[in-house]
Scaffold this active site. Structure first.
Site, PDB file in Angstrom:
ATOM      1  N   LEU A   1      -0.257  66.520   3.092  1.00  0.00           N
ATOM      2  CA  LEU A   1       0.836  66.749   4.046  1.00  0.00           C
ATOM      3  C   LEU A   1       0.366  67.749   5.078  1.00  0.00           C
ATOM      4  O   LEU A   1      -0.128  68.809   4.695  1.00  0.00           O
ATOM      5  CB  LEU A   1       2.028  67.413   3.336  1.00  0.00           C
ATOM      6  CG  LEU A   1       2.932  66.626   2.414  1.00  0.00           C
ATOM      7  CD1 LEU A   1       3.945  67.581   1.794  1.00  0.00           C
ATOM      8  CD2 LEU A   1       3.651  65.536   3.195  1.00  0.00           C
ATOM      9  N   HIS A   2       0.513  67.449   6.347  1.00  0.00           N
ATOM     10  CA  HIS A   2       0.230  68.489   7.332  1.00  0.00           C
ATOM     11  C   HIS A   2       0.939  68.297   8.667  1.00  0.00           C
ATOM     12  O   HIS A   2       0.869  69.159   9.530  1.00  0.00           O
ATOM     13  CB  HIS A   2      -1.277  68.614   7.590  1.00  0.00           C
ATOM     14  CG  HIS A   2      -1.826  67.506   8.445  1.00  0.00           C
ATOM     15  ND1 HIS A   2      -2.124  66.271   7.951  1.00  0.00           N
ATOM     16  CD2 HIS A   2      -2.105  67.453   9.776  1.00  0.00           C
ATOM     17  CE1 HIS A   2      -2.569  65.501   8.927  1.00  0.00           C
ATOM     18  NE2 HIS A   2      -2.572  66.188  10.048  1.00  0.00           N
TER      19      HIS A   2
END
Ligand code: UD1
Length: 398
Positions: free
Chosen positions: A226-227
């Protein structure tokens, strides 16, 4: 005497080509291109410029080694900043590089701030820009990458694209189709290159002092990344996602290499207690070969990354993309990707299906065959020749 280089293109002198990388996803795209440039006859001279947008060892140096990327000739060392500051710093520091090297063209890849910043500098100096991975569109202008994609394509002179939908996107934006060329996907060149040396998952975990029995159960393990700012920059959104991951991890253990942006937000928002370390293994951002090992052995992947959507399709691993849109629709239509957004029921339902053996198997998209970089370099050579031949009072051509 004329030396025939490729097909009917005569030998001609080529000024250096400036190849730009800046952030993690650029490195795997540029590595096969540089290899193909030096393998070409005659070799195409490259100057590798790293903007320094990503600078941590985990995000940068490890990847250079794994991908056999040469050390950059020039590092602009821009580091982090707001989008405006980062983009402006790259532009300010890149301009003198063009003045010093007088390149025949620059090559940029992907959609990060470095991609747009360097293309803009080149365009203003009338230096041709070549964009690899052109034409991808999420049609979501809230994504910083979408702005970078649209603008980079508008001012690039040669555009290489990875899937046929990209040509339609470019056509709709008024880009003349004689500037575009379908070559396949250089990301997959890197996957094929790297798989031979992909690291064994157990070894990676042992090196990190993580108990590898966690991922050895009958259902295997899932990988999470996730980013995206839209997923990790708001406390409530990030909390909701971590809660869903908690639910998923009750069924299957998760390996979670954490991007620096995400780690700092989890800590800042006080969300660490949501992560049960016996079911979700948080790791530092992983190297390329370690990540390939994790992906190839995974039962499923949950991600908001663009690159992972493509890599999972190439590896035949079911991928659930935690976004409402994708700029890579072929991974959904032909590959193993499913868009599940941030909806709890959609995510948990899709995980259940995969664990029942009903995940997408997919097929490999057209020209994702490990040879995209060779096609790019063959075309680039011809294209540069055409440009040189068209120059007035040309002395470079014999
Ligand atoms: C950038 C790209 C994104 C790509 C992603 C892959 C843009 C607009 N976004 O997003 O398309 O998918 O890289 O990682 O260019 N940081 C570090 N160490 C680093 C790099 C970043 O600690 O080596 C931290 C900094 O606090 C920084 C934050 O991460 O402020 C975000 O980094 P940045 O490069 O601005 O964007 P990414 O989120 O990494």
């Amino acid at each position: 005497m004329t030396i025939l280089a490729c097909a009917e293109v005569p030998f001609f002198e080529i000024s250096p080509i400036i190849c730009v990388v800046g952030a993690r996803p650029n490195f795997m795209k540029m590595a096969p291109v540089l290899r193909a440039m030096s393998a070409h006859f005659p070799p195409l001279p490259a100057v590798l410029v790293h903007t320094g947008q990503h600078y941590d060892r985990d995000m940068c140096d490890c990847l250079f080694e794994a991908l056999h990327l040469p050390q950059p000739d020039i590092n602009l060392e821009v580091g982090s900043g707001t989008h405006a500051v980062q983009t402006a710093d790259i532009m300010r520091k890149f301009e003198p590089v063009l003045d010093a090297h007088k390149p025949s063209c620059i090559i940029v890849v992907g959609d990060v701030n470095s991609t747009l910043a360097c293309t803009l500098v080149a365009a203003k100096k009338n230096i041709p820009a070549v964009h690899i991975e052109a034409g991808l569109r999420s049609h979501d202008r809230a994504m910083p990458e979408e702005i970078n994609r649209v603008l980079t394509d508008q001012i690039s002179d040669r555009l290489y694209y990875t899937e046929r939908m990209a040509e339609e996107n470019l056509r709709q934006e008024g880009i003349l189709l004689d500037r575009v060329c379908f070559v396949g996907n250089v990301m997959i060149d890197s996957v094929m290159f790297g798989m031979a040396n992909a690291r064994c998952v157990k070894e990676t975990l042992n090196t990190l002092h993580v108990d590898s029995t966690l991922v050895s159960g009958p259902l295997g393990y899932g990988v999470v990344t996730l980013h995206r700012p839209s997923n990790v920059d708001h406390p409530e959104t990030l909390r909701a996602l971590l809660e869903v991951l908690g639910e998923v991890s009750a069924s299957i253990p998760l390996v979670f290499p954490v991007h620096p942006r995400t780690r700092s937000n989890i800590e800042r928002f006080g969300l660490m207690p949501l992560i049960d370390p016996t079911r979700i293994v948080m790791l530092p951002a992983q190297g390329y070969l370690e990540m390939l090992g994790f992906l190839a052995g995974a039962s499923l992947v949950l991600t908001d990354s663009g690159g992972l959507q493509e890599e999972t399709t190439a590896l035949g691993v079911p991928c659930l993309t935690l976004r409402d849109s994708t700029e890579r629709p072929i991974t959904v239509e032909q590959g193993t990707n499913t868009l599940v957004g941030r909806n709890r029921d959609a995510i948990c339902g899709a995980v259940k299906e995969i664990l029942l053996g009903k995940g997408k198997r997919g097929r490999i998209p057209e020209l994702w065959d490990g040879h995209a970089a060779e096609r790019i370099v063959a075309d680039l050579y011809q294209w540069l020749h055409t440009k040189v031949a068209a120059m007035p009072s040309n002395t470079a051509l014999q």
